[in-house]
Design a protein around this motif. Structure first.
Motif, PDB file in Angstrom:
ATOM      1  N   LEU A   1      12.088  -8.833  -0.477  1.00 14.49           N
ATOM      2  CA  LEU A   1      11.008  -8.115  -1.042  1.00 14.49           C
ATOM      3  C   LEU A   1      11.405  -6.792  -1.240  1.00 14.49           C
ATOM      4  CD1 LEU A   1       8.093  -8.693  -2.296  1.00 14.49           C
ATOM      5  CD2 LEU A   1       7.135  -8.208  -0.094  1.00 14.49           C
ATOM      6  N   ARG A   2      11.108  -6.128  -2.350  1.00 11.57           N
ATOM      7  CA  ARG A   2      11.383  -4.859  -2.526  1.00 11.57           C
ATOM      8  C   ARG A   2      10.193  -3.949  -2.600  1.00 11.57           C
ATOM      9  NH1 ARG A   2      16.527  -5.072  -1.089  1.00 11.57           N
ATOM     10  NH2 ARG A   2      17.882  -6.168  -2.782  1.00 11.57           N
ATOM     11  N   GLY A   3      10.312  -2.486  -2.258  1.00 16.23           N
ATOM     12  CA  GLY A   3       8.946  -1.804  -2.128  1.00 16.23           C
ATOM     13  C   GLY A   3       8.450  -1.668  -0.753  1.00 16.23           C
ATOM     14  N   LEU A   4       7.352  -0.871  -0.599  1.00 20.25           N
ATOM     15  CA  LEU A   4       6.546  -0.544   0.641  1.00 20.25           C
ATOM     16  C   LEU A   4       5.581  -1.887   0.869  1.00 20.25           C
ATOM     17  CD1 LEU A   4       6.064   1.522   2.829  1.00 20.25           C
ATOM     18  CD2 LEU A   4       4.381   2.511   1.074  1.00 20.25           C
ATOM     19  N   VAL A   5       5.508  -2.341   1.888  1.00 24.19           N
ATOM     20  CA  VAL A   5       4.605  -3.276   2.354  1.00 24.19           C
ATOM     21  C   VAL A   5       3.632  -2.792   3.323  1.00 24.19           C
ATOM     22  CG1 VAL A   5       4.422  -5.859   2.907  1.00 24.19           C
ATOM     23  CG2 VAL A   5       6.406  -4.999   1.539  1.00 24.19           C
ATOM     24  N   MET A   6       2.588  -3.268   3.275  1.00 25.62           N
ATOM     25  CA  MET A   6       1.400  -2.892   4.106  1.00 25.62           C
ATOM     26  C   MET A   6       0.203  -3.898   4.126  1.00 25.62           C
ATOM     27  SD  MET A   6      -1.775   0.074   3.621  1.00 25.62           S
ATOM     28  CE  MET A   6      -2.738  -1.315   2.421  1.00 25.62           C
ATOM     29  N   GLY A   7      -0.074  -4.133   5.481  1.00 19.36           N
ATOM     30  CA  GLY A   7      -1.074  -5.084   5.727  1.00 19.36           C
ATOM     31  C   GLY A   7      -2.480  -4.385   5.809  1.00 19.36           C
ATOM     32  N   ASP A   8      -3.547  -4.811   5.414  1.00 24.22           N
ATOM     33  CA  ASP A   8      -4.885  -4.347   5.341  1.00 24.22           C
ATOM     34  C   ASP A   8      -5.555  -5.103   6.338  1.00 24.22           C
ATOM     35  OD1 ASP A   8      -7.468  -3.314   4.893  1.00 24.22           O
ATOM     36  OD2 ASP A   8      -7.134  -3.617   2.779  1.00 24.22           O
ATOM     37  N   TYR A   9      -5.918  -4.393   7.483  1.00 20.13           N
ATOM     38  CA  TYR A   9      -6.929  -4.968   8.812  1.00 20.13           C
ATOM     39  C   TYR A   9      -8.084  -5.371   8.102  1.00 20.13           C
ATOM     40  CZ  TYR A   9      -8.987  -5.417  13.191  1.00 20.13           C
ATOM     41  OH  TYR A   9      -9.512  -5.981  14.280  1.00 20.13           O
ATOM     42  N   GLY A  10      -8.829  -4.616   7.238  1.00 20.83           N
ATOM     43  CA  GLY A  10     -10.157  -4.907   6.824  1.00 20.83           C
ATOM     44  C   GLY A  10     -10.246  -6.159   5.780  1.00 20.83           C
ATOM     45  N   THR A  11      -9.182  -6.268   4.969  1.00 19.54           N
ATOM     46  CA  THR A  11      -9.416  -7.333   4.039  1.00 19.54           C
ATOM     47  C   THR A  11      -8.411  -8.649   4.365  1.00 19.54           C
ATOM     48  OG1 THR A  11      -7.624  -6.423   2.725  1.00 19.54           O
ATOM     49  CG2 THR A  11      -9.946  -5.573   2.148  1.00 19.54           C
ATOM     50  N   GLY A  12      -7.655  -8.222   5.052  1.00 21.67           N
ATOM     51  CA  GLY A  12      -6.772  -9.581   5.627  1.00 21.67           C
ATOM     52  C   GLY A  12      -5.453  -9.639   4.396  1.00 21.67           C
ATOM     53  N   ARG A  13      -5.112  -8.573   3.614  1.00 18.98           N
ATOM     54  CA  ARG A  13      -4.314  -8.615   2.559  1.00 18.98           C
ATOM     55  C   ARG A  13      -3.061  -8.006   3.052  1.00 18.98           C
ATOM     56  NH1 ARG A  13      -8.887  -7.438  -1.490  1.00 18.98           N
ATOM     57  NH2 ARG A  13      -9.823  -9.375  -1.901  1.00 18.98           N
ATOM     58  N   ILE A  14      -2.102  -8.581   2.207  1.00 19.16           N
ATOM     59  CA  ILE A  14      -0.778  -7.677   2.412  1.00 19.16           C
ATOM     60  C   ILE A  14      -0.576  -7.218   0.948  1.00 19.16           C
ATOM     61  CG2 ILE A  14       1.629  -7.891   2.860  1.00 19.16           C
ATOM     62  CD1 ILE A  14       1.226 -10.282   4.962  1.00 19.16           C
ATOM     63  N   HIS A  15      -0.099  -5.868   0.764  1.00 18.02           N
ATOM     64  CA  HIS A  15       0.090  -5.465  -0.258  1.00 18.02           C
ATOM     65  C   HIS A  15       1.368  -4.984  -0.489  1.00 18.02           C
ATOM     66  CE1 HIS A  15      -4.273  -4.863  -1.463  1.00 18.02           C
ATOM     67  NE2 HIS A  15      -4.393  -4.543  -0.044  1.00 18.02           N
ATOM     68  N   ARG A  16       1.852  -5.183  -1.636  1.00 21.87           N
ATOM     69  CA  ARG A  16       3.239  -4.572  -1.985  1.00 21.87           C
ATOM     70  C   ARG A  16       3.317  -3.318  -3.046  1.00 21.87           C
ATOM     71  NH1 ARG A  16       6.559  -6.570  -6.652  1.00 21.87           N
ATOM     72  NH2 ARG A  16       8.312  -4.945  -6.525  1.00 21.87           N
ATOM     73  N   PHE A  17       3.624  -2.147  -2.658  1.00 15.11           N
ATOM     74  CA  PHE A  17       3.692  -1.052  -3.577  1.00 15.11           C
ATOM     75  C   PHE A  17       4.991  -0.686  -4.107  1.00 15.11           C
ATOM     76  CE2 PHE A  17       0.330  -0.571  -0.275  1.00 15.11           C
ATOM     77  CZ  PHE A  17      -0.776  -0.297  -0.939  1.00 15.11           C
ATOM     78  N   VAL A  18       5.105  -0.629  -5.594  1.00 15.08           N
ATOM     79  CA  VAL A  18       6.262  -0.194  -5.994  1.00 15.08           C
ATOM     80  C   VAL A  18       5.933   1.329  -6.186  1.00 15.08           C
ATOM     81  CG1 VAL A  18       7.792  -0.488  -8.098  1.00 15.08           C
ATOM     82  CG2 VAL A  18       6.545  -2.457  -6.992  1.00 15.08           C
ATOM     83  N   MET A  19       6.975   2.131  -5.957  1.00 15.62           N
ATOM     84  CA  MET A  19       6.966   3.573  -5.917  1.00 15.62           C
ATOM     85  C   MET A  19       7.756   4.187  -7.283  1.00 15.62           C
ATOM     86  SD  MET A  19       5.038   4.101  -3.342  1.00 15.62           S
ATOM     87  CE  MET A  19       4.997   5.969  -3.083  1.00 15.62           C
ATOM     88  N   ASN A  20       7.428   5.303  -7.698  1.00 14.95           N
ATOM     89  CA  ASN A  20       8.194   5.935  -8.723  1.00 14.95           C
ATOM     90  C   ASN A  20       9.616   6.392  -8.235  1.00 14.95           C
ATOM     91  OD1 ASN A  20       7.759   8.138  -7.212  1.00 14.95           O
ATOM     92  ND2 ASN A  20       6.719   9.154  -8.910  1.00 14.95           N
ATOM     93  N   ALA A  21      10.530   6.765  -9.198  1.00 13.48           N
ATOM     94  CA  ALA A  21      11.935   7.048  -8.666  1.00 13.48           C
ATOM     95  C   ALA A  21      11.807   8.118  -7.595  1.00 13.48           C
ATOM     96  CB  ALA A  21      12.744   7.540 -10.108  1.00 13.48           C
ATOM     97  N   ARG A  22      11.065   9.052  -7.529  1.00 17.41           N
ATOM     98  CA  ARG A  22      10.973  10.057  -6.488  1.00 17.41           C
ATOM     99  C   ARG A  22      10.334   9.717  -5.407  1.00 17.41           C
ATOM    100  NH1 ARG A  22       9.236  15.501  -9.458  1.00 17.41           N
ATOM    101  NH2 ARG A  22       9.295  16.170  -7.397  1.00 17.41           N
ATOM    102  N   HIS A  23       9.577   8.586  -5.384  1.00 17.10           N
ATOM    103  CA  HIS A  23       8.907   7.833  -4.025  1.00 17.10           C
ATOM    104  C   HIS A  23       7.831   8.904  -3.894  1.00 17.10           C
ATOM    105  CE1 HIS A  23      11.686   4.837  -3.194  1.00 17.10           C
ATOM    106  NE2 HIS A  23      12.824   5.980  -3.532  1.00 17.10           N
ATOM    107  N   THR A  24       7.152   9.449  -4.821  1.00 16.70           N
ATOM    108  CA  THR A  24       5.984  10.394  -4.554  1.00 16.70           C
ATOM    109  C   THR A  24       4.566   9.771  -4.898  1.00 16.70           C
ATOM    110  OG1 THR A  24       6.516  11.428  -6.730  1.00 16.70           O
ATOM    111  CG2 THR A  24       7.317  12.257  -4.876  1.00 16.70           C
ATOM    112  N   LYS A  25       4.709   8.790  -6.130  1.00 17.96           N
ATOM    113  CA  LYS A  25       3.534   8.111  -6.651  1.00 17.96           C
ATOM    114  C   LYS A  25       3.691   6.562  -6.615  1.00 17.96           C
ATOM    115  CE  LYS A  25       2.370  11.777  -9.568  1.00 17.96           C
ATOM    116  NZ  LYS A  25       1.968  12.228 -10.831  1.00 17.96           N
TER     117      LYS A  25
END
Length: 67
Positions: free
Chosen positions: A4-28
């Motif tokens: 799995l590529r990208g930044l992965v984060m677990g959300d304590y409040g909702t119980g969801r695991i999110h995968r974030f795809v960043m831009n080339a500079r990793h700023t957005k």
């Protein structure tokens, strides 16, 4: 998910695991996708042996796999 590529984060409040795809500079964040929806709060998310994604809830440790 394996490789799995990208930044992965677990959300304590909702119980969801999110995968974030960043831009080339990793700023957005270009894309935010829910890769797993749990009935319990997500306490921690980590990559384990073989590159698999594992997460911990208040009472278990699980591995995310494709359907």
């Amino acid at each position: 998910l394996k490789a799995l590529r990208g930044l992965v984060m677990g959300d304590y409040g909702t119980g969801r695991i999110h995968r974030f795809v960043m831009n080339a500079r990793h700023t957005k964040v270009r894309n935010d996708r829910t890769v797993f929806d749990s009935n319990s709060s997500i306490v921690d998310v980590a990559t384990g042996p073989g590159g698999w994604l594992y997460f911990m809830t208040e009472n278990s440790i699980m591995r995310v796999v494709r359907k």
